[in-house]
Design an enzyme around this catalytic site. Structure first.
Site, PDB file in Angstrom:
ATOM      1  N   LYS A 180       0.863  -1.176   0.000  1.00  0.00           N
ATOM      2  CA  LYS A 180       0.000   0.000   0.000  1.00  0.00           C
ATOM      3  C   LYS A 180       0.901   1.227   0.000  1.00  0.00           C
ATOM      4  O   LYS A 180       1.691   1.432   0.924  1.00  0.00           O
ATOM      5  CB  LYS A 180      -0.898  -0.003   1.237  1.00  0.00           C
ATOM      6  CG  LYS A 180      -1.741   1.249   1.338  1.00  0.00           C
ATOM      7  CD  LYS A 180      -2.733   1.159   2.480  1.00  0.00           C
ATOM      8  CE  LYS A 180      -3.557   2.421   2.607  1.00  0.00           C
ATOM      9  NZ  LYS A 180      -4.553   2.310   3.672  1.00  0.00           N
ATOM     10  N   ARG A 215     -10.549  10.063   2.120  1.00  0.00           N
ATOM     11  CA  ARG A 215     -10.403  10.678   3.450  1.00  0.00           C
ATOM     12  C   ARG A 215     -11.476  11.748   3.654  1.00  0.00           C
ATOM     13  O   ARG A 215     -11.941  11.958   4.777  1.00  0.00           O
ATOM     14  CB  ARG A 215      -8.990  11.246   3.609  1.00  0.00           C
ATOM     15  CG  ARG A 215      -7.938  10.136   3.634  1.00  0.00           C
ATOM     16  CD  ARG A 215      -6.531  10.681   3.691  1.00  0.00           C
ATOM     17  NE  ARG A 215      -5.550   9.612   3.498  1.00  0.00           N
ATOM     18  CZ  ARG A 215      -4.251   9.819   3.317  1.00  0.00           C
ATOM     19  NH1 ARG A 215      -3.761  11.058   3.314  1.00  0.00           N
ATOM     20  NH2 ARG A 215      -3.439   8.806   3.148  1.00  0.00           N
ATOM     21  N   LYS A 243       1.525   9.835   5.995  1.00  0.00           N
ATOM     22  CA  LYS A 243       1.549   8.410   6.337  1.00  0.00           C
ATOM     23  C   LYS A 243       2.817   7.720   5.817  1.00  0.00           C
ATOM     24  O   LYS A 243       2.850   6.503   5.687  1.00  0.00           O
ATOM     25  CB  LYS A 243       0.278   7.748   5.791  1.00  0.00           C
ATOM     26  CG  LYS A 243      -1.021   8.314   6.391  1.00  0.00           C
ATOM     27  CD  LYS A 243      -2.244   7.452   6.095  1.00  0.00           C
ATOM     28  CE  LYS A 243      -3.488   7.986   6.810  1.00  0.00           C
ATOM     29  NZ  LYS A 243      -4.669   7.104   6.613  1.00  0.00           N
ATOM     30  N   GLU A 246       7.674  -7.085   1.274  1.00  0.00           N
ATOM     31  CA  GLU A 246       6.408  -7.129   2.026  1.00  0.00           C
ATOM     32  C   GLU A 246       5.624  -8.401   1.685  1.00  0.00           C
ATOM     33  O   GLU A 246       5.006  -9.020   2.552  1.00  0.00           O
ATOM     34  CB  GLU A 246       5.550  -5.897   1.703  1.00  0.00           C
ATOM     35  CG  GLU A 246       6.081  -4.581   2.267  1.00  0.00           C
ATOM     36  CD  GLU A 246       5.839  -4.428   3.769  1.00  0.00           C
ATOM     37  OE1 GLU A 246       5.268  -5.333   4.399  1.00  0.00           O
ATOM     38  OE2 GLU A 246       6.233  -3.377   4.318  1.00  0.00           O
ATOM     39  N   LYS A 256      -2.144  -1.498  -3.841  1.00  0.00           N
ATOM     40  CA  LYS A 256      -3.012  -0.325  -3.767  1.00  0.00           C
ATOM     41  C   LYS A 256      -2.183   0.954  -3.845  1.00  0.00           C
ATOM     42  O   LYS A 256      -1.179   1.036  -3.134  1.00  0.00           O
ATOM     43  CB  LYS A 256      -3.758  -0.382  -2.437  1.00  0.00           C
ATOM     44  CG  LYS A 256      -4.562   0.852  -2.108  1.00  0.00           C
ATOM     45  CD  LYS A 256      -5.173   0.706  -0.754  1.00  0.00           C
ATOM     46  CE  LYS A 256      -5.925   1.978  -0.399  1.00  0.00           C
ATOM     47  NZ  LYS A 256      -6.505   1.910   0.906  1.00  0.00           N
ATOM     48  N   SER A 285     -10.103   5.733  -4.556  1.00  0.00           N
ATOM     49  CA  SER A 285     -11.008   6.873  -4.747  1.00  0.00           C
ATOM     50  C   SER A 285     -10.480   7.881  -5.770  1.00  0.00           C
ATOM     51  O   SER A 285     -11.236   8.376  -6.612  1.00  0.00           O
ATOM     52  CB  SER A 285     -11.279   7.554  -3.409  1.00  0.00           C
ATOM     53  OG  SER A 285     -10.071   7.974  -2.795  1.00  0.00           O
ATOM     54  N   TYR A 325     -15.070   1.346  -6.847  1.00  0.00           N
ATOM     55  CA  TYR A 325     -16.337   2.072  -6.691  1.00  0.00           C
ATOM     56  C   TYR A 325     -17.200   1.925  -7.940  1.00  0.00           C
ATOM     57  O   TYR A 325     -18.356   2.320  -7.921  1.00  0.00           O
ATOM     58  CB  TYR A 325     -16.045   3.547  -6.361  1.00  0.00           C
ATOM     59  CG  TYR A 325     -15.182   3.659  -5.115  1.00  0.00           C
ATOM     60  CD1 TYR A 325     -15.748   3.501  -3.853  1.00  0.00           C
ATOM     61  CD2 TYR A 325     -13.799   3.812  -5.206  1.00  0.00           C
ATOM     62  CE1 TYR A 325     -14.952   3.536  -2.714  1.00  0.00           C
ATOM     63  CE2 TYR A 325     -12.997   3.850  -4.069  1.00  0.00           C
ATOM     64  CZ  TYR A 325     -13.576   3.711  -2.832  1.00  0.00           C
ATOM     65  OH  TYR A 325     -12.794   3.721  -1.711  1.00  0.00           O
TER      66      TYR A 325
HETATM   67  C1  PBG Z   1      -7.109   3.646   5.571  1.00  0.00           C
HETATM   68  C2  PBG Z   1      -7.607   3.412   4.203  1.00  0.00           C
HETATM   69  C3  PBG Z   1      -7.465   4.330   3.161  1.00  0.00           C
HETATM   70  C4  PBG Z   1      -8.084   3.771   2.054  1.00  0.00           C
HETATM   71  C5  PBG Z   1      -8.572   2.522   2.423  1.00  0.00           C
HETATM   72  N1  PBG Z   1      -8.253   2.293   3.766  1.00  0.00           N
HETATM   73  C6  PBG Z   1      -6.897   5.695   3.167  1.00  0.00           C
HETATM   74  C7  PBG Z   1      -5.559   5.935   3.688  1.00  0.00           C
HETATM   75  O1  PBG Z   1      -4.725   5.037   3.819  1.00  0.00           O
HETATM   76  O2  PBG Z   1      -5.300   7.091   4.017  1.00  0.00           O
HETATM   77  C8  PBG Z   1      -8.169   4.467   0.739  1.00  0.00           C
HETATM   78  C9  PBG Z   1      -9.138   3.963  -0.250  1.00  0.00           C
HETATM   79  C10 PBG Z   1      -9.435   4.895  -1.347  1.00  0.00           C
HETATM   80  O3  PBG Z   1      -8.790   5.959  -1.535  1.00  0.00           O
HETATM   81  O4  PBG Z   1     -10.361   4.583  -2.102  1.00  0.00           O
HETATM   82  N2  PBG Z   1      -6.854   2.590   6.370  1.00  0.00           N
END
Ligand code: PBG
Length: 327
Positions: A196, A206, A218, A234, A249, A275, A314
């Site tokens: 990720k 968010r 992050k 990983e 991701k 997203s 989505y």
């Molecule tokens: C957080 C989480 C995130 C998403 C899924 N789980 C956001 C982040 O890590 O800040 C993002 C999914 C998306 O953008 O569609 N645990």
């Protein structure tokens, strides 16, 4: 000109193209992420046009519609009210919390729907981070892993099928497996967010959960977009720790990572079309600059071609509908 080899022969008709097609995309590969809250209204999400923050009742209806279209699974993202967000994130493992309630309602209404839960602290954290934060602003790995185990157990007890840690703490897969097994949840699978990345593509999400980090970023836990080999590292850890499925991701900027893990790992692979990726299509389509349906289907097909078995998107309901109309 004599050309004995003409690849276009295999593209001549729709029927021949169908016979030689290498990658299949069907609704059975799709997972719908769903947002919901404790209130009784279904609210349009300003940062994600076309997405809704559902009431529990609306969530059950939405999941049922997706399931009826052939989408086998949903992944749950709760929008937790500000008053329940604390620095210790206790609400994350409340057995009567929003997620356990949603799991019970969904499994009761749709017993064959697969319910996946997100395991991470950000929706519950006053600091907005996926992990617990020390007084001097560090993300506390091992303390967070203990909290994630409590959270995952509360999901398993409510009837979740798959738990999906998205926090990127070290060692969480092994700890979750041990905690689940100890309580007898040997059949609950772990879908690990293996690679990720610290991506700009999460902004709209968010906004949907009001879960942006309250300070900093992050980057001490999510991966550097510049790194590919690190995803292999990983992946080897997640395999050894007992993950049942791996995830990459976001999806499109990281198709090379998906391809690498497809070559190196025997485990099923998921990709999250996140997203921001969704929003780029929606925004361009709203301006009349691209064809939403064609672009979304091309993207989902490309993610499958790169090596994903399953895609969190989505577009899951729309894509299932488009596939059902036979394009
Ligand atoms: C957080 C989480 C995130 C998403 C899924 N789980 C956001 C982040 O890590 O800040 C993002 C999914 C998306 O953008 O569609 N645990």
């Amino acid at each position: 000109m004599h050309l004995p080899i003409r690849p276009r022969r295999n593209r001549r008709t729709a029927a021949i193209r169908g016979l030689v097609r290498e990658t299949e995309l069907t609704a059975s590969h799709l997972i719908l992420p769903v947002f919901f809250h404790a209130g009784s209204e279904d609210q349009a999400i300003a940062s994600m046009p076309g997405c809704t923050r559902w009431s529990l009742e609306g969530l059950v209806r939405e999941a049922g519609e997706a399931h009826a279209l052939g989408v086998p699974a949903v992944v749950l993202f709760p929008a937790v009210s500000e008053s329940l967000k604390t620095r210790k994130c206790e609400e994350a493992w409340n057995p009567e919390g929003l997620v356990p309630q949603a799991i019970r309602l969904l499994k009761k209404a749709h017993p064959t729907l697969t319910v996946i839960t997100d395991v991470a602290l950000d929706p519950y954290n006053a600091d907005g981070h996926d992990g617990l934060v020390s007084d001097d602003g560090r993300i506390l790995n091992d303390e967070t892993v203990e909290a994630l185990c409590k959270q995952a157990l509360s999901h398993a007890q409510a009837g979740a099928d798959i738990v999906s840690p998205s926090d990127m703490m070290d060692g969480r897969v092994a700890a979750l497996r041990q905690a689940l097994d100890k309580e007898g949840f040997i059949e609950i699978a772990i879908l690990s967010y293996t690679a990720k990345y610290a991506s700009a593509c999460y902004g709209p999400f968010r906004g949907a959960l009001d879960s942006a980090p309250r300070f900093g970023d992050k980057k001490t836990y999510q991966m550097d977009p510049a790194n590919g080999r690190e995803a292999e590292r990983e992946a080897r850890l997640d395999e050894a720790e007992g993950a049942d499925m791996l995830m990459v991701k976001p999806a499109l900027p990281y198709l090379d990572i998906l391809y690498r893990l497809r070559q190196s790992s025997p485990l099923p692979l998921a990709a999250y079309h996140v997203s921001g990726e969704y929003l780029m299509v929606k925004a361009a389509a709203a301006s009349g600059w691209i064809d939403e349906r064609k672009l979304a289907m091309e993207q989902l097909t490309s993610i499958r071609r790169a090596g994903a078995d399953m895609i969190l998107t989505y577009f899951a309901k729309d894509a299932a509908r488009w596939l059902n109309d036979g394009q």
